[in-house]
Structures are given as structure tokens and as C-alpha cells.
Design a protein around this motif. Structure first.
Motif, mmCIF file in Angstrom:
data_model
loop_
_atom_site.group_PDB
_atom_site.id
_atom_site.type_symbol
_atom_site.label_atom_id
_atom_site.label_comp_id
_atom_site.label_asym_id
_atom_site.label_seq_id
_atom_site.Cartn_x
_atom_site.Cartn_y
_atom_site.Cartn_z
ATOM 1 N N UNK A 139 -4.075 -9.325 14.751
ATOM 2 C CA UNK A 139 -3.772 -8.747 13.444
ATOM 3 C C UNK A 139 -5.074 -8.375 12.743
ATOM 4 N N UNK A 140 -5.152 -7.126 12.311
ATOM 5 C CA UNK A 140 -6.335 -6.634 11.620
ATOM 6 C C UNK A 140 -6.071 -6.502 10.121
ATOM 7 N N UNK A 141 -7.071 -6.861 9.330
ATOM 8 C CA UNK A 141 -7.083 -6.523 7.916
ATOM 9 C C UNK A 141 -8.309 -5.645 7.654
ATOM 10 N N UNK A 142 -8.335 -5.035 6.493
ATOM 11 C CA UNK A 142 -9.403 -4.093 6.168
ATOM 12 C C UNK A 142 -10.702 -4.805 5.837
ATOM 13 N N UNK A 185 -8.919 -6.669 -5.094
ATOM 14 C CA UNK A 185 -8.950 -8.128 -4.944
ATOM 15 C C UNK A 185 -7.552 -8.659 -4.623
ATOM 16 N N UNK A 186 -6.554 -8.219 -5.383
ATOM 17 C CA UNK A 186 -5.188 -8.679 -5.153
ATOM 18 C C UNK A 186 -4.671 -8.201 -3.799
ATOM 19 N N UNK A 188 -6.480 -7.501 -1.147
ATOM 20 C CA UNK A 188 -7.167 -8.228 -0.082
ATOM 21 C C UNK A 188 -6.524 -9.598 0.138
ATOM 22 N N UNK A 189 -6.213 -10.289 -0.943
ATOM 23 C CA UNK A 189 -5.568 -11.602 -0.834
ATOM 24 C C UNK A 189 -4.205 -11.464 -0.165
ATOM 25 N N UNK A 190 -3.437 -10.453 -0.592
ATOM 26 C CA UNK A 190 -2.121 -10.232 -0.007
ATOM 27 C C UNK A 190 -2.205 -9.874 1.464
ATOM 28 N N UNK A 191 -3.165 -9.035 1.818
ATOM 29 C CA UNK A 191 -3.330 -8.619 3.218
ATOM 30 C C UNK A 191 -3.671 -9.806 4.103
ATOM 31 N N UNK A 192 -4.576 -10.665 3.633
ATOM 32 C CA UNK A 192 -4.954 -11.835 4.423
ATOM 33 C C UNK A 192 -3.793 -12.816 4.558
ATOM 34 N N UNK A 193 -2.985 -12.929 3.504
ATOM 35 C CA UNK A 193 -1.809 -13.798 3.571
ATOM 36 C C UNK A 193 -0.813 -13.285 4.601
ATOM 37 N N UNK A 224 -5.740 0.905 -1.968
ATOM 38 C CA UNK A 224 -6.195 -0.249 -2.755
ATOM 39 C C UNK A 224 -5.074 -1.006 -3.440
ATOM 40 N N UNK A 225 -3.859 -0.446 -3.441
ATOM 41 C CA UNK A 225 -2.779 -1.054 -4.216
ATOM 42 C C UNK A 225 -1.729 -1.754 -3.366
ATOM 43 N N UNK A 226 -1.786 -1.631 -2.057
ATOM 44 C CA UNK A 226 -0.730 -2.183 -1.198
ATOM 45 C C UNK A 226 -1.301 -3.144 -0.158
ATOM 46 N N UNK A 227 -0.901 -4.412 -0.169
ATOM 47 C CA UNK A 227 -1.304 -5.324 0.903
ATOM 48 C C UNK A 227 -0.896 -4.741 2.253
#
Length: 276
Positions: A139-142, A185-186, A188-193, A224-227
Motif C-alpha cells: 500500500x502506497x501513500x503520497x 495535514x488532515x 495525510x493522517x487519513x491516508x496513513x490510517x 490535498x482534500x481527499x485521503x
């Protein structure tokens, strides 16, 4: 996931990957209550919108297995299975960046999620690695800094010449900076979760690479607005993974595990909101 235009003819068309369960009229619910029961308590307009992005398509076949199977067919079939599983929960609205074998530019995929105000974005791909013995999902995140050399190469190939528009166009620079900072910031947190929930749901059931948590600067994850996360469902360079991804039963299992991960994501998000 490798950008490879042209190449071998696909061994199967997109239709051959569709799970038999997709054609059934009787729905099976993943979770506690029935879809009808949940639907009666969650109005359609209040349900989070999940944007599914089957990678590649049309003139872009993506990775090609040694026997000629195209990534683009597997990603579409898997996304259709997942859409069905998510809709059966009665908890979500589901949209897809493509529902047929057609090429969609990367910036259009991002714009689609932004325009529809998606709550979550999941891009679905298959890996193509130099070592045929490696298998499993990741799983990749930005991130501007890739987690490894292979991740950097994948992102570079996948991004191609994609040029994304500015989502803050028309906003004053000061306000745009503030909004972008808060959203990023929000997000990034959502994407990592989301990435963690996927790995947790897969562990012991869906094979994972030894280093399943990865990061790279994928253009398709830059809203920038969507996990968002990019899921490599397995490696087409590995025969066991290819067989698994071509199996309707195994893709149904994969859709179930992704659905449970998304359920966990929103359940935990609700708990965080209450606690906050």
C-alpha cells in the motif's frame, strides 16, 4: 504497475475477469446487519463517497504478465467486485474513475474525486517487480520522498507526463496556503490510517510483500482534500500472485478484506470525531 504501451495481446478480455457473484441477484452482506436495515438508517446523501480508481485502461495496459495478461483488465474486474461489496454494506456511495476499458488521464482521475467531493480515494494496481519470487500486496501513500528506489521508479513510470491543475486557483495566496496546509495535514493522517487498516485487514489472509507500507510521489494521490492510497494487489511477475488475481473467488476475498478495512477506517474516524 508499469506503464507499458502496446505489447502482447491480452489473454483474456475484461469480461472474463468478472466474478460470477457480480451477476447474482441475491446480495450477501459483509458485516452485522443487512443492507436494507443499514440503508433505512443512513440516508443516501449522508453516506461517504468512495472513489475507486482501476489503474490504466485503453491504450495503456499497465504491467503485462509473462503469459500476456494485462494489468488493466485485472484492476477493472477487481474494482467492480469491490464496488459491489461496498454497496452491499449500505454504508457508502461508490463511484469509479472508469467502468470500462478506456484510458483516463491521471489529472482527470484526481479531478473526478475532487469534483464529487469524495471521502476516500483508492487507486487499484498490480505490481511488476524485477524479482519473480517476490509476491504480495503493498500500500502506497503520497510522499515527496520515496520509501525505496523501486517505489520511486514506479511513481516516475506511472506519472508519465501528468500535469495537474491547481485546486486552489482563484483563491488568494494567503488563504490558499492556509487551506492547503490544513487539508494536507488532515489528508495525510487519513491516508496513513487507510493504509494501516488495509494492511491489518490483509495480514494472514491476503499475501503481503515483506515491506508492504510504502510511499512515493504518485500524481493520482495528490488531491490535498481527499485521503487516498494506492493499492498494489499483487505482483504479475509472480505466478502465484497472477493466479490469485485472475481467480474470481480470490478477488471476492480481496474485495471483502478491503471492505472491512474501509469499514474500520470510517468506524475509527467516527470514534476520533466523538473523542475530539
Amino acid at each position: 504497475m508499469r506503464l507499458a504501451l502496446g505489447g502482447a495481446v491480452a489473454a483474456f478480455g475484461a469480461g472474463s475477469f468478472i466474478s460470477p457473484a457480480f451477476a447474482k441477484t441475491k446480495h450477501h452482506y459483509l458485516g452485522g446487519s443487512s443492507p436494507t436495515a443499514r440503508s433505512s438508517t443512513i440516508a443516501m446523501v449522508d453516506r461517504p463517497l468512495i472513489m475507486l480508481d482501476p489503474g490504466h485502461g485503453g491504450v495503456d495496459p499497465g504491467a503485462i504478465a509473462p503469459d500476456g495478461v494485462f494489468e488493466k483488465h485485472i484492476t477493472l474486474a477487481s474494482a467492480l467486485d469491490l464496488r459491489q461489496a461496498l454497496e452491499q454494506t449500505g454504508r457508502y456511495r461508490v463511484a469509479m474513475t472508469r467502468t470500462r476499458d478506456v484510458y483516463i488521464p491521471l489529472d482527470d482521475r484526481v479531478a473526478d474525486a475532487m469534483n464529487q467531493n469524495a471521502s476516500l480515494f483508492l487507486s487499484m494496481h498490480c505490481d511488476h517487480l524485477p524479482d519473480a519470487d517476490l509476491r504480495g500486496a503493498s500500500v502506497f501513500t503520497l510522499s515527496n520522498d520515496a520509501s525505496d528506489t523501486l517505489a520511486a521508479g514506479l511513481a516516475q513510470d506511472e506519472n508519465g507526463v501528468a500535469a495537474l491543475g491547481d485546486p486552489m486557483a482563484g483563491t488568494s495566496p494567503q488563504v490558499a496556503d492556509i487551506l492547503a496546509s490544513l487539508e494536507t495535514r488532515a489528508t495525510k493522517i487519513g491516508s496513513q490510517s487507510l493504509a494501516l487498516d488495509l494492511q491489518t485487514s490483509f495480514r494472514g489472509i491476503v499475501p503481503l510483500l515483506p515491506d508492504p507500507k510504502r510511499a512515493a510521489n504518485f500524481a493520482v494521490l495528490r488531491d490535498p482534500s481527499t485521503p487516498a492510497a494506492l493499492l498494489e494487489m499483487g505482483c504479475l511477475t509472480n505466478k502465484l500472485d497472477e493466479t490469485r488475481l485472475r481467480s474470481p473467488a480470490e478477488r471476492t476475498k480481496l474485495a471483502q478484506r478491503i471492505t472491512l478495512a474501509i469499514n474500520s477506517y470510517f468506524d475509527n474516524d467516527a470514534e476520533r470525531r466523538i473523542a475530539g
